[in-house]
Scaffold this active site. Structure first.
Site, PDB file in Angstrom:
ATOM      1  N   CYS A  30       0.883  -1.059   0.054  1.00  0.00           N
ATOM      2  CA  CYS A  30       0.091  -0.150   0.081  1.00  0.00           C
ATOM      3  C   CYS A  30       0.848   1.194   0.160  1.00  0.00           C
ATOM      4  O   CYS A  30       1.651   1.572   0.966  1.00  0.00           O
ATOM      5  CB  CYS A  30      -0.919  -0.191   1.244  1.00  0.00           C
ATOM      6  SG  CYS A  30      -1.827   1.640   1.506  1.00  0.00           S
ATOM      7  N   CYS A  33      -0.054   3.811   2.506  1.00  0.00           N
ATOM      8  CA  CYS A  33       0.366   3.475   3.966  1.00  0.00           C
ATOM      9  C   CYS A  33       1.873   3.818   4.266  1.00  0.00           C
ATOM     10  O   CYS A  33       1.994   4.397   5.249  1.00  0.00           O
ATOM     11  CB  CYS A  33       0.213   2.026   4.058  1.00  0.00           C
ATOM     12  SG  CYS A  33      -1.523   1.462   3.843  1.00  0.00           S
TER      13      CYS A  33
END
Length: 107
Positions: A30, A33
């Site tokens: 991600c 993230c």
């Protein structure tokens, strides 16, 4: 306070033994993230949040912890008080993290 990386084996213990906990759910793939991680670590070191435990959970590898907050997208932030979920939502924004932390401090 340093961010504690946790897993399904220790997650329940950490949220139940600590009164106030914020959790960031992430995945290795991600991008959002990864961009949010340094902000999360920086905020965790701020003096006004010293009574809050900051956790990091890999959502893909820890389904029990993921289900505890109803994670539906990443990154996902959630706050727990005395082991109970207060609020959580998919967000990679520092403003939302601070809103959750304020709510947790007032709970």
């Amino acid at each position: 306070m340093a961010v504690i990386v946790t897993n399904d084996q220790t997650f329940k213990q950490l949220i139940s033994e600590n009164e106030k906990v914020v959790v960031k759910y992430y995945a290795d793939w991600c991008g959002a993230c990864k961009m949010f991680a340094p902000k999360y670590r920086r905020v965790s070191d701020e003096e006004q949040y010293k009574d809050i435990v900051f956790l990091d959970v890999n959502a893909e590898e820890n389904p029990d912890a993921r289900h505890a907050a109803g994670v539906d997208n990443l990154p996902f932030l959630a706050i727990f008080k005395n082991g109970q979920l207060i609020e959580g939502s998919a967000s990679g924004k520092e403003e939302y993290l601070r809103k959750l932390l304020e709510k947790l401090q007032q709970a």
